[in-house]
Motif scaffolding. Structure first.
Motif, PDB file in Angstrom:
ATOM      1  N   LYS A 189       0.812  -1.216   0.000  1.00  7.39           N
ATOM      2  CA  LYS A 189       0.000   0.000   0.000  1.00  7.39           C
ATOM      3  C   LYS A 189       0.850   1.273   0.000  1.00  7.39           C
ATOM      4  O   LYS A 189       0.479   2.274  -0.620  1.00  7.39           O
ATOM      5  CB  LYS A 189      -0.935  -0.001   1.208  1.00  7.39           C
ATOM      6  CG  LYS A 189      -1.984  -1.099   1.168  1.00  7.39           C
ATOM      7  CD  LYS A 189      -2.906  -1.019   2.369  1.00  7.39           C
ATOM      8  CE  LYS A 189      -3.960  -2.117   2.322  1.00  7.39           C
ATOM      9  NZ  LYS A 189      -4.862  -2.056   3.510  1.00  7.39           N
ATOM     10  N   GLU A 190       1.968   1.230   0.689  1.00  6.62           N
ATOM     11  CA  GLU A 190       2.799   2.429   0.781  1.00  6.62           C
ATOM     12  C   GLU A 190       3.351   2.821  -0.589  1.00  6.62           C
ATOM     13  O   GLU A 190       3.242   3.973  -1.015  1.00  6.62           O
ATOM     14  CB  GLU A 190       3.947   2.213   1.757  1.00  6.62           C
ATOM     15  CG  GLU A 190       4.803   3.463   1.951  1.00  6.62           C
ATOM     16  CD  GLU A 190       5.928   3.258   2.953  1.00  6.62           C
ATOM     17  OE1 GLU A 190       6.481   4.266   3.421  1.00  6.62           O
ATOM     18  OE2 GLU A 190       6.253   2.089   3.254  1.00  6.62           O
ATOM     19  N   ARG A 191       3.936   1.840  -1.289  1.00 10.49           N
ATOM     20  CA  ARG A 191       4.496   2.153  -2.605  1.00 10.49           C
ATOM     21  C   ARG A 191       3.403   2.462  -3.625  1.00 10.49           C
ATOM     22  O   ARG A 191       3.593   3.284  -4.526  1.00 10.49           O
ATOM     23  CB  ARG A 191       5.384   1.006  -3.081  1.00 10.49           C
ATOM     24  CG  ARG A 191       6.734   0.968  -2.369  1.00 10.49           C
ATOM     25  CD  ARG A 191       7.634  -0.146  -2.885  1.00 10.49           C
ATOM     26  NE  ARG A 191       8.979  -0.028  -2.343  1.00 10.49           N
ATOM     27  CZ  ARG A 191       9.336  -0.433  -1.126  1.00 10.49           C
ATOM     28  NH1 ARG A 191       8.423  -0.996  -0.321  1.00 10.49           N
ATOM     29  NH2 ARG A 191      10.575  -0.277  -0.700  1.00 10.49           N
ATOM     30  N   ALA A 192       2.264   1.816  -3.494  1.00  6.58           N
ATOM     31  CA  ALA A 192       1.139   2.132  -4.379  1.00  6.58           C
ATOM     32  C   ALA A 192       0.720   3.589  -4.195  1.00  6.58           C
ATOM     33  O   ALA A 192       0.399   4.288  -5.171  1.00  6.58           O
ATOM     34  CB  ALA A 192      -0.036   1.202  -4.093  1.00  6.58           C
ATOM     35  N   LYS A 193       0.759   4.058  -2.952  1.00  7.05           N
ATOM     36  CA  LYS A 193       0.422   5.460  -2.677  1.00  7.05           C
ATOM     37  C   LYS A 193       1.451   6.392  -3.297  1.00  7.05           C
ATOM     38  O   LYS A 193       1.101   7.447  -3.842  1.00  7.05           O
ATOM     39  CB  LYS A 193       0.354   5.679  -1.161  1.00  7.05           C
ATOM     40  CG  LYS A 193      -0.061   7.087  -0.751  1.00  7.05           C
ATOM     41  CD  LYS A 193      -1.490   7.376  -1.142  1.00  7.05           C
ATOM     42  CE  LYS A 193      -1.933   8.732  -0.629  1.00  7.05           C
ATOM     43  NZ  LYS A 193      -3.308   9.080  -1.086  1.00  7.05           N
ATOM     44  N   TRP A 194       2.729   6.011  -3.233  1.00  5.16           N
ATOM     45  CA  TRP A 194       3.771   6.832  -3.860  1.00  5.16           C
ATOM     46  C   TRP A 194       3.506   6.987  -5.360  1.00  5.16           C
ATOM     47  O   TRP A 194       3.607   8.079  -5.909  1.00  5.16           O
ATOM     48  CB  TRP A 194       5.143   6.190  -3.663  1.00  5.16           C
ATOM     49  CG  TRP A 194       5.631   6.131  -2.252  1.00  5.16           C
ATOM     50  CD1 TRP A 194       5.109   6.775  -1.170  1.00  5.16           C
ATOM     51  CD2 TRP A 194       6.744   5.370  -1.775  1.00  5.16           C
ATOM     52  NE1 TRP A 194       5.824   6.468  -0.041  1.00  5.16           N
ATOM     53  CE2 TRP A 194       6.838   5.610  -0.374  1.00  5.16           C
ATOM     54  CE3 TRP A 194       7.657   4.507  -2.368  1.00  5.16           C
ATOM     55  CZ2 TRP A 194       7.816   5.018   0.413  1.00  5.16           C
ATOM     56  CZ3 TRP A 194       8.642   3.921  -1.582  1.00  5.16           C
ATOM     57  CH2 TRP A 194       8.722   4.173  -0.205  1.00  5.16           C
ATOM     58  N   VAL A 195       3.196   5.858  -5.992  1.00  6.51           N
ATOM     59  CA  VAL A 195       2.948   5.897  -7.436  1.00  6.51           C
ATOM     60  C   VAL A 195       1.721   6.752  -7.741  1.00  6.51           C
ATOM     61  O   VAL A 195       1.711   7.535  -8.695  1.00  6.51           O
ATOM     62  CB  VAL A 195       2.756   4.477  -8.005  1.00  6.51           C
ATOM     63  CG1 VAL A 195       2.470   4.538  -9.503  1.00  6.51           C
ATOM     64  CG2 VAL A 195       3.993   3.623  -7.752  1.00  6.51           C
ATOM     65  N   GLU A 196       0.701   6.613  -6.919  1.00  8.01           N
ATOM     66  CA  GLU A 196      -0.520   7.403  -7.121  1.00  8.01           C
ATOM     67  C   GLU A 196      -0.219   8.896  -7.057  1.00  8.01           C
ATOM     68  O   GLU A 196      -0.707   9.682  -7.879  1.00  8.01           O
ATOM     69  CB  GLU A 196      -1.552   7.026  -6.063  1.00  8.01           C
ATOM     70  CG  GLU A 196      -2.901   7.699  -6.254  1.00  8.01           C
ATOM     71  CD  GLU A 196      -3.911   7.280  -5.200  1.00  8.01           C
ATOM     72  OE1 GLU A 196      -4.936   7.969  -5.073  1.00  8.01           O
ATOM     73  OE2 GLU A 196      -3.667   6.270  -4.503  1.00  8.01           O
ATOM     74  N   GLU A 197       0.607   9.288  -6.090  1.00  4.55           N
ATOM     75  CA  GLU A 197       0.965  10.703  -5.961  1.00  4.55           C
ATOM     76  C   GLU A 197       1.795  11.176  -7.158  1.00  4.55           C
ATOM     77  O   GLU A 197       1.634  12.300  -7.637  1.00  4.55           O
ATOM     78  CB  GLU A 197       1.745  10.928  -4.659  1.00  4.55           C
ATOM     79  CG  GLU A 197       0.918  10.751  -3.399  1.00  4.55           C
ATOM     80  CD  GLU A 197      -0.276  11.688  -3.350  1.00  4.55           C
ATOM     81  OE1 GLU A 197      -0.118  12.874  -3.707  1.00  4.55           O
ATOM     82  OE2 GLU A 197      -1.374  11.234  -2.976  1.00  4.55           O
ATOM     83  N   GLU A 198       2.685  10.300  -7.643  1.00  9.70           N
ATOM     84  CA  GLU A 198       3.490  10.683  -8.803  1.00  9.70           C
ATOM     85  C   GLU A 198       2.618  10.818 -10.051  1.00  9.70           C
ATOM     86  O   GLU A 198       2.820  11.721 -10.870  1.00  9.70           O
ATOM     87  CB  GLU A 198       4.606   9.666  -9.044  1.00  9.70           C
ATOM     88  CG  GLU A 198       5.593  10.113 -10.113  1.00  9.70           C
ATOM     89  CD  GLU A 198       6.849   9.256 -10.180  1.00  9.70           C
ATOM     90  OE1 GLU A 198       7.648   9.480 -11.110  1.00  9.70           O
ATOM     91  OE2 GLU A 198       7.030   8.381  -9.312  1.00  9.70           O
ATOM     92  N   LEU A 199       1.647   9.934 -10.189  1.00 13.14           N
ATOM     93  CA  LEU A 199       0.715  10.033 -11.315  1.00 13.14           C
ATOM     94  C   LEU A 199      -0.085  11.329 -11.253  1.00 13.14           C
ATOM     95  O   LEU A 199      -0.302  11.992 -12.275  1.00 13.14           O
ATOM     96  CB  LEU A 199      -0.242   8.838 -11.315  1.00 13.14           C
ATOM     97  CG  LEU A 199       0.170   7.622 -12.148  1.00 13.14           C
ATOM     98  CD1 LEU A 199      -0.749   6.449 -11.854  1.00 13.14           C
ATOM     99  CD2 LEU A 199       0.157   7.944 -13.634  1.00 13.14           C
ATOM    100  N   LYS A 200      -0.513  11.700 -10.055  1.00  7.83           N
ATOM    101  CA  LYS A 200      -1.244  12.958  -9.901  1.00  7.83           C
ATOM    102  C   LYS A 200      -0.368  14.136 -10.314  1.00  7.83           C
ATOM    103  O   LYS A 200      -0.826  15.052 -11.007  1.00  7.83           O
ATOM    104  CB  LYS A 200      -1.711  13.127  -8.454  1.00  7.83           C
ATOM    105  CG  LYS A 200      -2.914  12.287  -8.074  1.00  7.83           C
ATOM    106  CD  LYS A 200      -3.354  12.588  -6.651  1.00  7.83           C
ATOM    107  CE  LYS A 200      -4.570  11.760  -6.260  1.00  7.83           C
ATOM    108  NZ  LYS A 200      -5.010  12.052  -4.868  1.00  7.83           N
ATOM    109  N   SER A 201       0.882  14.110  -9.874  1.00  5.46           N
ATOM    110  CA  SER A 201       1.802  15.196 -10.235  1.00  5.46           C
ATOM    111  C   SER A 201       1.998  15.264 -11.743  1.00  5.46           C
ATOM    112  O   SER A 201       2.065  16.353 -12.329  1.00  5.46           O
ATOM    113  CB  SER A 201       3.157  14.992  -9.544  1.00  5.46           C
ATOM    114  OG  SER A 201       3.020  15.066  -8.147  1.00  5.46           O
TER     115      SER A 201
END
Length: 243
Positions: free
Chosen positions: A68-80
Motif C-alpha cells: 500500500k505504501e508504494r502504491a500510494k507513492w505511485v498514485e501521488e506521482e501520477l497525480k503530479s
C-alpha cells in the motif's frame, strides 16, 4: 572539491571563453539546428505515454502485491504528472485531427465516454478540479482516437476547446483549433464555436487576419443574431482605418 573550485575559478577569470574578448575557434562551425522539430516532438509525446504507462503498471503491481505504501507513492506521482502542464508543441502531430473527419456513426462506446468526460469536466475544487480537467481531456481525446467517425466528435471538439481555453490549461492555440474543428465537423445546426475561435485569435493570440476571417464567417454562416452582431461590431473595429 578541487575540481569544483577550479571550475568556479575558471568562470570567474574568464578562462572558459566568457568575457575578455575570448571567442570561439573560427575553424569550428556552430552546431546546426535540425531541419524540423517533428521527430523530436514525436519522441516527447511517446516518452510521456511511456512514462504514464510505466507508472500505471507499477501501481497495478503494488496494488496486487498489497504494498500500500508504494502504491500510494505511485498514485501521488501520477497525480503530479497529470497536474503538470504539457504543451502541444505541434498541433499537427498526434493532436488536432484533420477537418475531413465525418461525424456519421452512433457509437455507444463513444457516447458513454462522452458522458464520463462531461461528468469529470464539471467537478471539484482547487487541485481536484484541475485533476478532473485533465481526466476529462484524456477521455475526450480517447473518443477522437478510437471513434473518429462518431457522431459526437463535433461536441467532443467543443468540450476540448473549452478545456484548453480554461484556467487549468490556458493553451489558446490549441483551444482555437478545436473550436474550429467543432464547427467544421458539425453537420447542421450551429453553436458559438466559430465565434469563440475568432475571439481567441483576436484577443489572446493577436492573429488579426485569422480573427477577421472568422468574424466574417460568423456573419455569413451563423444564425444567432447576438453572435452576428458581436462579429459585425468587432470586424468593423479591426478593419477600420482609424488609429
Amino acid at each position: 572539491m578541487k575540481f569544483r573550485y577550479w571550475l568556479l575559478s575558471c568562470f570567474a577569470l574568464g578562462l572558459l571563453g566568457i568575457g575578455h574578448g575570448i571567442t570561439a575557434d573560427p575553424a569550428k562551425s556552430p552546431p546546426t539546428k535540425p531541419a524540423d522539430d517533428g521527430a523530436m516532438v514525436e519522441r516527447v509525446i511517446a516518452a510521456r505515454k511511456e512514462y504514464q504507462n510505466s507508472l500505471v503498471g507499477l501501481y497495478d503491481y503494488y496494488a496486487k502485491t498489497g504494498d500500500k505504501e508504494r502504491a500510494k507513492w505511485v498514485e501521488e506521482e501520477l497525480k503530479s504528472f497529470h497536474l503538470s502542464n504539457k504543451p502541444s508543441y505541434r498541433l499537427d502531430i498526434s493532436d488536432v485531427p484533420p477537418a475531413t473527419l465525418e461525424a456519421k456513426q452512433n457509437r455507444p462506446e463513444a457516447n458513454n465516454l462522452f458522458r464520463l468526460g462531461k461528468d469529470y469536466k464539471g467537478k471539484g475544487l482547487g487541485t481536484e478540479f484541475t485533476l478532473n480537467q485533465r481526466r476529462a481531456e484524456i477521455v475526450f481525446q480517447e473518443i477522437l482516437a478510437k471513434y473518429p467517425d462518431s457522431d459526437k466528435i463535433a461536441d467532443v471538439a467543443y468540450e476540448l476547446g473549452e478545456l484548453y481555453e480554461g484556467r487549468s490549461f490556458k493553451q489558446y492555440h490549441r483551444a482555437a483549433a478545436y473550436f474550429e474543428r467543432s464547427y467544421q465537423w458539425r453537420k447542421g445546426g450551429s453553436n458559438d464555436a466559430r465565434l469563440r475561435a475568432a475571439r481567441l485569435y483576436d484577443k489572446q493570440l493577436n492573429e488579426r487576419s485569422k480573427a477577421i476571417e472568422l468574424y466574417r464567417d460568423v456573419i455569413q454562416h451563423d444564425s444567432d443574431k447576438d453572435r452576428m452582431k458581436e462579429a459585425e461590431k468587432r470586424l468593423a473595429e479591426l478593419t477600420s482605418t482609424r488609429k
